[in-house]
Motif scaffolding. Sequence first.
Motif, short mmCIF file in Angstrom:
data_model
loop_
_atom_site.label_atom_id
_atom_site.label_comp_id
_atom_site.label_asym_id
_atom_site.label_seq_id
_atom_site.Cartn_x
_atom_site.Cartn_y
_atom_site.Cartn_z
N ASN A 4 68.11 53.37 64.97
CA ASN A 4 66.71 53.30 65.33
C ASN A 4 66.51 54.12 66.53
O ASN A 4 67.13 53.76 67.50
CB ASN A 4 66.22 51.91 65.29
N ARG A 32 72.98 58.86 62.19
CA ARG A 32 73.34 58.03 61.00
C ARG A 32 75.01 57.62 61.19
O ARG A 32 75.78 58.38 61.83
CB ARG A 32 73.37 58.76 59.53
N LEU A 60 66.38 45.39 58.34
CA LEU A 60 66.16 46.56 57.68
C LEU A 60 65.10 46.53 56.94
O LEU A 60 64.57 47.70 56.81
CB LEU A 60 67.37 46.80 56.91
N ALA A 61 64.72 45.44 56.24
CA ALA A 61 63.62 45.50 55.66
C ALA A 61 62.16 45.92 56.28
O ALA A 61 61.32 46.56 56.11
CB ALA A 61 63.26 44.14 55.05
N ALA A 63 62.49 47.99 59.12
CA ALA A 63 62.33 49.36 59.27
C ALA A 63 62.03 50.15 58.09
O ALA A 63 61.84 51.36 58.33
CB ALA A 63 63.72 49.64 59.90
N LEU A 64 62.15 49.59 56.92
CA LEU A 64 62.09 50.50 55.42
C LEU A 64 60.55 50.30 54.97
O LEU A 64 60.69 50.25 53.76
CB LEU A 64 63.15 49.82 54.59
N THR A 65 59.64 50.18 55.95
CA THR A 65 58.31 49.95 55.14
C THR A 65 57.82 51.48 54.42
O THR A 65 56.96 51.31 53.50
CB THR A 65 57.25 49.73 56.41
N ASP A 66 58.52 52.46 54.59
CA ASP A 66 58.05 53.70 53.84
C ASP A 66 58.88 53.71 52.51
O ASP A 66 58.96 54.82 51.83
CB ASP A 66 58.18 55.01 54.70
N ASP A 67 59.76 52.69 52.51
CA ASP A 67 61.03 52.90 51.22
C ASP A 67 60.46 51.42 50.63
O ASP A 67 61.51 50.35 50.73
CB ASP A 67 62.18 53.03 51.57
N ARG A 70 64.04 50.04 48.66
CA ARG A 70 65.13 49.51 49.45
C ARG A 70 64.52 48.16 50.38
O ARG A 70 65.19 47.27 50.36
CB ARG A 70 65.59 50.72 50.37
N ARG A 71 63.31 48.25 50.76
CA ARG A 71 62.80 47.11 51.46
C ARG A 71 62.61 45.63 50.57
O ARG A 71 63.28 44.62 50.96
CB ARG A 71 61.32 47.37 51.86
N HIS A 74 66.19 44.64 50.20
CA HIS A 74 66.73 43.68 51.50
C HIS A 74 66.17 42.51 51.81
O HIS A 74 66.64 41.60 52.17
CB HIS A 74 66.67 44.70 52.59
#
Length: 647
Positions: A4, A32, A60-61, A63-67, A70-71, A74
């Motif tokens: 991040n 990465r 991770l959930a 951090a992945l508000t735009d996905d 995957r959110r 997680h």
Amino acid sequence: MIINEQDPLSQQTLDAWFAAENEGLVRLDSGRVEFRHPMMRSAVYQTATCAERREVHLALAEALTDDPDRRAWHLAAATLAPDEEIAGLLRSTADRARRRGGYPAAAAALERAAQLTPDPGRRGQRLLEACDLAMHAGRPHWVERLAAQVTTGTSDPHLATGATLLSCWAMAATGRHRAALDRLLPLAESAVGTADGVALAALSQAVDAIHYTGDETHRRTALELLPALTEGAGDDCRRLWVRVGCDPLADRDAHLRRLRRVMAGRGHGSHAPALLGATAWLLDETRTAVGLLGTAMEQMRRIDPGKAHAEVGQTLAAAQFESGAWESAWALNEEVYEAAVENGLDPARRSAMCVKATMLALRGEAGRARDLADRAAAGVDPAESRALYAAVLAVRGAAACAEGDHELAFEHLRGLFTPGPDPQPLHYRLPLYHVGDLAAEAVYAGRQAEAAAVLRSVAARPAGGDVSRRLAMQVHRARALLASDAESGEHFTAALADPEGEQWPFERARIALEYGQWLRRRRTVAQARTLFAQALTTFQQLRARPWAEQAAEGLRACGAVVPPEDGGRGRLLDRLTPQQSQVVRLAAAGLTNRQIADRLLLSPRTVGFHLYQAFPKLGVTTRAQLRDALDAGSGDRSVPGWPVLDG
């Protein structure tokens, strides 16, 4: 994993990452972190405590508000108790995956959603939906596991019935056909009059198992139950499938009329091309079957490009083989075999082996053909799998014939029928198409009387109605070979009279070869020469070496020069995929992209893409050159499509 950028790492943390990279555990690239080996990633995850894993998943959930997909996963990994909100997120993930055609991903998301669903009824519904998606993904063992969870976790009869149907599909797909029938037919019988839709679904699903086992009791049971069902909207496709699948020879004219009506209607869902294609194949409308099954395969591959779709693919490969598209059949058959092995689809695997073995035998590779056929039959009880056993006997007969061992070939082919003075077919459909081969081997082996008894049995089927052109061609062939010389010519002529027999080029070429041999013995050299030349062309195109050698020998005996083989040019259409072949033929007939799209249920853009791919394969640069290219490459002027059916 992504570092991040908004939360800068301490030097100590960076040093730890650099040390891990130096040891070859991870690779750092543009923010990465990637593990160099999946086992290392798994080891790190498994050695972490539950609290540590949960903390990371929650981070991770966040951090992945735009996905959202995957959110959701997680959040699901971080939760320790049922949670309808997270289950709903996974349900949305499954819906998105399903729309993309990712059936395995959708099934996995719904299975996890069900595990997190507090309400038992909703949990059972989600498990059943996951089970259905696993079936579409071609994963029978997964289907059985999910179906068992539905059955044990619900008291809802609707869910239990759905789970039973899906588990029976898994049983049949893994070779347990009798076990599937022992559940499907009682289910259908119990549902007649109260839940006719369930009864029809059970009967429709039972057809493949009935065809595979060839069991007369189960076949008759299904045929007796079908008329008791009321006809509902959209049921025509499945009703026709049950009727034809259980008795393809009776009422053939009525079956064809209904098939035309159903095809013209088009309002039968995504399963229609596959079911109608298989129905057409059983009715010996082979050209139509190839078109419909090719359409079904293209639709499935657009949804899920990575799958071979073994169950539809095995029928399409068989139809392609019968229609003379051996190269296409070979390529598709290899895909089917690999997919069947990967997913545990045992009948599809064995079917693919038999199709390949047949092509090997007809091309003169008798040893390889026998070995493959023996492997296909290994571990299977012939009494429980008559369709497979009939296919294996036919392969062994073809292999022996290719080697010139006509006595052995006759023994194998005679095994397709019961012993005694009134021989009956081992399977209600498959042996009938080998009556001509049996007669040919009987002549060489001096056992014409036995073949004549079989022919009488075959010719008596069905008791009423028309037989297919293909079966009629084989009956005339057998009669020509077994009749006196005075009658043989009439039957040979009848066998070759119908130009629609060109749908089955190898079978027709064998008749032309045998007719030519008969004419040469009667010193009708000019006509014999023409027949030998026609047969040789077909055999060379198919690379059926043993029969090409016989045709060449006949030509030389007639004083003709034997033309060389085509140098590998082969049939041009064999270079195309089934969908490309359909599009090209329709374009050659003068249809526009829009008209082709309407005919094949495609978009005009997809039609254009298929033509763009096909032109280089055919050696043409313009649409106007297509007709000449197809005439030169195959001699086949037919134009298959969705609503076209040979009458």
